[in-house]
Design a protein around this motif. Structure first.
Motif, PDB file in Angstrom:
ATOM      1  N   SER A   1       3.652  -1.375   2.214  1.00 51.40           N
ATOM      2  CA  SER A   1       3.700  -0.010   2.766  1.00 51.40           C
ATOM      3  C   SER A   1       5.136   0.429   3.048  1.00 51.40           C
TER       4      SER A   1
ATOM      5  N   ASP B   1       2.992  -5.182   5.247  1.00 52.55           N
ATOM      6  CA  ASP B   1       4.048  -4.269   5.713  1.00 52.55           C
ATOM      7  C   ASP B   1       5.104  -4.046   4.623  1.00 52.55           C
TER       8      ASP B   1
ATOM      9  N   GLU C   1       9.663  -7.661  15.338  1.00 52.54           N
ATOM     10  CA  GLU C   1       8.902  -6.743  16.197  1.00 52.54           C
ATOM     11  C   GLU C   1       9.508  -6.673  17.599  1.00 52.54           C
TER      12      GLU C   1
ATOM     13  N   LYS D   1       2.008   0.727  14.558  1.00 54.73           N
ATOM     14  CA  LYS D   1       1.980   0.064  13.248  1.00 54.73           C
ATOM     15  C   LYS D   1       1.139  -1.207  13.308  1.00 54.73           C
ATOM     16  N   GLU D   2       1.301  -1.992  14.378  1.00 58.63           N
ATOM     17  CA  GLU D   2       0.506  -3.232  14.490  1.00 58.63           C
ATOM     18  C   GLU D   2      -0.987  -2.910  14.544  1.00 58.63           C
TER      19      GLU D   2
ATOM     20  N   ALA E   1       6.938   5.431   5.618  1.00 57.54           N
ATOM     21  CA  ALA E   1       7.361   4.563   6.728  1.00 57.54           C
ATOM     22  C   ALA E   1       8.868   4.672   6.984  1.00 57.54           C
TER      23      ALA E   1
ATOM     24  N   ASN F   1       6.259   0.311  16.731  1.00 57.28           N
ATOM     25  CA  ASN F   1       5.788  -1.037  16.445  1.00 57.28           C
ATOM     26  C   ASN F   1       4.316  -1.210  16.826  1.00 57.28           C
TER      27      ASN F   1
ATOM     28  N   LEU G   1      -2.236  -1.650  11.197  1.00 56.11           N
ATOM     29  CA  LEU G   1      -2.359  -2.794  10.284  1.00 56.11           C
ATOM     30  C   LEU G   1      -3.639  -3.575  10.576  1.00 56.11           C
TER      31      LEU G   1
ATOM     32  N   ARG H   1       0.668 -10.438   7.323  1.00 54.23           N
ATOM     33  CA  ARG H   1       1.003  -9.161   7.966  1.00 54.23           C
ATOM     34  C   ARG H   1       2.303  -8.593   7.406  1.00 54.23           C
ATOM     35  N   ILE H   2       3.325  -9.401   7.290  1.00 58.14           N
ATOM     36  CA  ILE H   2       4.596  -8.876   6.775  1.00 58.14           C
ATOM     37  C   ILE H   2       4.475  -8.554   5.277  1.00 58.14           C
TER      38      ILE H   2
ATOM     39  N   PHE I   1       6.591  -0.382   5.648  1.00 58.97           N
ATOM     40  CA  PHE I   1       6.794  -0.426   7.104  1.00 58.97           C
ATOM     41  C   PHE I   1       7.751  -1.553   7.461  1.00 58.97           C
ATOM     42  N   ASN I   2       7.697  -2.622   6.673  1.00 55.76           N
ATOM     43  CA  ASN I   2       8.635  -3.723   6.943  1.00 55.76           C
ATOM     44  C   ASN I   2      10.076  -3.218   6.850  1.00 55.76           C
TER      45      ASN I   2
END
Ligand code: NAD
Ligand code: MG
Length: 389
Positions: free
Chosen positions: A211, A208, A123, A326-327, A304, A323, A330, A204-205, A213-214
């Motif tokens: 989705s 991510d 991040e 997205k945070e 994403a 970021n 989430l 969280r990851i 997003f990671n």
């Protein structure tokens, strides 16, 4: 003895790092361990590894941590500013394994001391890549990537000229929902999104990854860390998660990095760099594995990746918007306030709003500006929820 600090020591990456450090206690002098709510783990590890100081980011847990460490001689500190303070203490090597943009300032402080920064906290690179890279250069500090794909690329580039790189391919397992339909994705629950097919990681990851997003973050991370044209970076879905990345050169050679899905490899590489140490990960038996599969990611089910490409195109502080939005999205999904697919919609609305009004491209890359854009993007993301319909 190398003096080491581990930020986010109680998390998934942090615990893997402590496992490696604990195997060779005579090689390391542990300066600081930092964590969050899991102060029992933090105190236990601080005692086992004889850390100078243990820090929780939660001020209200200060006395509880002090009680757990009473009589140990280990210093106790708490709060965000205490994490920044221990980052400024003399150390040779620091692992940034905090989750979220909260990892940015401790990483910058460690670099300002000329420390080697092993960076798992993607991040911070997505939010403020140029600031991190410039801070490292200004202080003669080294950043080593600890995301598995980026460690793989870094290793494939040893002894190579970056000008001879034609393309970088980072692989993606596809996450929990790789084969799900768009309809099913709309109803995906937090529990379903919180299990990963190949990797054991923080929640969280893991969400991510579901989705993608990671992987979007990792595209931006690749651009920022290796300074490579985004047009040369590709994502390849590889469900076995054994090849972590490939680097293609001007002569047509494609160098692949192959290893088990175990973060101790990337952490161990950064810990022993520039040498190679012994790292106790599984040795792959390729004949038993038999075959590997590859496919293109689906841009419709996983927007994403497209959003990350847009962000790289906009440039400037757009990464900080991406970021932060997205945070926040989430957080809202974890709290049950929005659906799984709403996360990408919120991030897209936030990017559109911010890039229309806030001069992202031309803003100076100062820490103050980054923090301002981060905070504003979180507010815009919350406002976007009302417009979801
Ligand atoms: P995690 O949730 O398991 O651990 C996060 C750590 O950060 C914990 O020690 C927690 O106490 C601490 N923390 C959380 N919020 C904090 C805050 N506001 N201030 C200070 N400390 C805080 O996360 P993880 O899976 O270990 O991931 C850590 C980082 O590494 C993330 O940036 C992630 O994207 C990256 N990463 C993780 C993996 C993996 O395998 N887990 C792989 C590649 C990259
Ligand atoms: Mg990764």
């Amino acid at each position: 003895m190398r003096r080491v600090t581990v930020f986010g020591a109680t998390g998934s990456v942090g615990q893997s790092a402590l496992d490696l450090i604990a195997r060779a206690p005579d090689d390391y002098d542990v300066v600081a361990l930092t964590g969050g709510r899991n102060i029992a783990q933090l105190a236990k590890d601080a005692v086992v590894l004889n850390a100078d100081v243990a820090v929780t980011c939660h001020g209200e847990l200060h006395n509880d941590l002090k009680e757990l460490l009473a009589g140990s001689g280990i210093e106790v500190a708490s709060g965000d500013s205490a994490i920044d303070e221990v980052a400024s203490r003399p150390a040779d090597w620091a692992l940034s394994a905090i989750v979220g943009a909260a990892g940015l300032i401790p990483g910058l402080k460690a670099l300002e001391q000329g420390q080697t920064l092993a960076l798992a906290n993607k991040e911070s690179l997505v939010t403020a890549g140029p600031l991190l890279m410039e801070t490292a250069a200004a202080h003669g500090a080294t950043i080593l990537p600890v995301d598995s794909e980026h460690s793989a690329v870094f290793q494939a580039l040893v002894g190579e000229d970056i000008a001879a790189v034609e393309r970088i391919i980072i692989t993606a397992s596809g996450g929990a929902f790789r084969d799900w339909s768009l309809d099913d994705l709309a109803g995906a629950t937090l529990a379903q999104a919180s299990t990963h097919p190949n990797w054991d990681m923080g929640q969280r990851i893991t969400v991510d990854s579901a989705s993608m997003f990671n992987k979007g973050m990792e595209l931006i991370e690749t651009k920022e860390f290796f300074g490579i044209d985004p047009a040369k970076i590709e994502v390849l879905v590889h469900r076995e998660s054994l090849i972590h990345a490939l680097v293609g050169f001007t002569d047509g050679a494609l160098m692949a990095h192959v290893g088990p899905p175990d973060m101790r490899h990337a952490i161990g590489y950064a810990l022993h760099w520039p040498a190679r140490g012994h790292v106790p990960v599984e040795r792959l038996n390729l004949a038993n594995i038999g075959s590997l599969s590859f496919e293109h990611p689906d841009p419709v089910r996983f927007p994403a990746l497209r959003l990350a490409a847009d962000v790289m195109e906009i440039g400037g502080l757009a990464g900080a918007v991406f970021n932060a939005a997205k945070e926040r999205a989430l957080d809202l999904f974890i709290d049950g306030r929005i659906g799984f697919l709403d996360m990408a919609r919120i991030v897209e609305m936030t990017i559109n709003k911010m890039s229309a009004n806030d001069g992202l491209q031309n803003a100076q890359f100062s820490l103050d500006n980054v923090m301002h854009i981060d905070a504003l993007s979180r507010i815009r993301a919350d406002e976007a929820v009302a417009k979801l319909g």
